[in-house]
Enzyme design. Structure first.
Site, PDB file in Angstrom:
ATOM      1  CE  LYS A  13      -2.143  -1.154   3.853  1.00 42.75           C
ATOM      2  NZ  LYS A  13      -1.475  -2.451   4.126  1.00 42.75           N
ATOM      3  NE  ARG A  88      -5.194  -0.921   9.632  1.00 41.85           N
ATOM      4  CZ  ARG A  88      -3.928  -0.805   9.188  1.00 41.85           C
ATOM      5  NH1 ARG A  88      -3.512   0.285   8.581  1.00 41.85           N
ATOM      6  NH2 ARG A  88      -3.094  -1.773   9.357  1.00 41.85           N
ATOM      7  NE  ARG A 123       7.543  -2.727   6.364  1.00 41.21           N
ATOM      8  CZ  ARG A 123       6.241  -2.561   6.530  1.00 41.21           C
ATOM      9  NH1 ARG A 123       5.529  -1.998   5.581  1.00 41.21           N
ATOM     10  NH2 ARG A 123       5.641  -3.009   7.621  1.00 41.21           N
ATOM     11  NE  ARG A 156       5.849  -0.441   9.993  1.00 39.78           N
ATOM     12  CZ  ARG A 156       4.740  -0.417   9.267  1.00 39.78           C
ATOM     13  NH1 ARG A 156       4.710   0.278   8.140  1.00 39.78           N
ATOM     14  NH2 ARG A 156       3.670  -1.080   9.655  1.00 39.78           N
ATOM     15  NE  ARG A 167       1.698  -5.044  10.918  1.00 43.47           N
ATOM     16  CZ  ARG A 167       2.809  -4.893  10.176  1.00 43.47           C
ATOM     17  NH1 ARG A 167       3.955  -5.424  10.583  1.00 43.47           N
ATOM     18  NH2 ARG A 167       2.765  -4.236   9.058  1.00 43.47           N
TER      19      ARG A 167
END
Ligand code: AP5
Length: 214
Positions: A13, A88, A123, A156, A167
């Site tokens: 996203k 969300r 990431r 993160r 998540r």
């Protein structure tokens, strides 16, 4: 253009919304980025949101809605915007309908779970300019250093294996039902998000802005 980029954690996203906003010059409004900025600033909102975020839980709707209402009330959104990470929950989607006319299109990026886990485990993000990298598929030119601004890249806090698992559960249980809400209203378009990000961006630009096809 009032657009939502939707999808599970790691679907791309932020990457796709960042590319579209650079192309179209309309604001990229990412609730995750806004919350992380509040955490860095040590604001009251950041303090209240931090534990939820690190555990991979959703931040309560009232905090999110106040933040988004304020952002959409600012100047610069008149020509449109790209929402990323919002809405969300069904309550957020319903509330958004009452804000500046709701949204026109919702793009859902479809990516299987094993690929989401692979992407998120590698990431790296820039804490200064929010640029996004992936150590295997989208590495920085100099490892650990942001191409754009030279800051040190970080992982993160919610990209730990445990938080990622949570998540994904939270996405399935609380966020995926929002898809039906937009499908019923004829606003949903699903795309294969497993292709390279450049191909996904071209698909979206071509579908929404045919004159913009490169
Ligand atoms: P948020 O920051 O929104 O996180 P998320 O939805 O979990 O999504 P991610 O940012 O992890 O992934 P992404 O889909 O943006 O993928 P990316 O482009 O980075 O939210 C964080 C937290 O804040 C939430 O858990 C919650 O606590 C809170 N929160 C935020 N909004 C909220 C709300 N509305 N309500 C309540 N709580 C809220 O890409 C992932 C990786 O894949 C990168 O390494 C990238 O380089 C790579 N990649 C991207 N595209 C491709 C591709 N096409 N091919 C290969 N690799 C790719």
């Amino acid at each position: 253009m009032r657009l939502v980029i939707f999808g599970p954690p790691g679907a791309g996203k932020g990457t796709i919304a960042g590319a579209l906003t650079a192309r179209w010059g309309i604001p990229h409004i990412a609730t995750g980025d806004m919350l992380r900025a509040q955490v860095r600033e040590g604001s009251e909102l950041g303090r209240r949101a931090q534990d939820y975020m690190n555990a991979g839980e959703l931040v309560p709707d009232d905090l999110i809605l106040e933040m988004v209402r304020q952002r959409l009330g600012e100047t610069g959104v008149g020509k449109g915007f790209i929402l990323d990470g919002f809405p969300r929950t069904l309550a957020q989607a319903q509330a958004l309908d009452g804000m500046i006319g709701g949204v026109e299109v919702v793009i859902d990026l479809e990516v299987p779970e094993h690929e989401l886990v692979r992407r998120l485990s590698g990431r790296r993000v820039c804490p200064q300019c929010e640029a996004i990298y992936q150590v295997d598929t989208m590495p920085a030119r100099t490892p650990g250093v942001c191409d754009r601004c030279g800051a040190q890249l970080v992982q993160r806090a919610d990209d730990t294996p445990e938080a990622v698992r949570n998540r994904l559960v939270v996405y399935r249980e609380q966020t995926a039902p929002v898809l039906a809400y937009y499908r019923e209203r004829g606003l949903l378009r699903s795309l294969d998000g497993t292709r390279g990000s450049a191909a996904v961006v071209e698909d979206i630009a071509g579908a929404l802005c045919p004159r913009d096809r490169q």
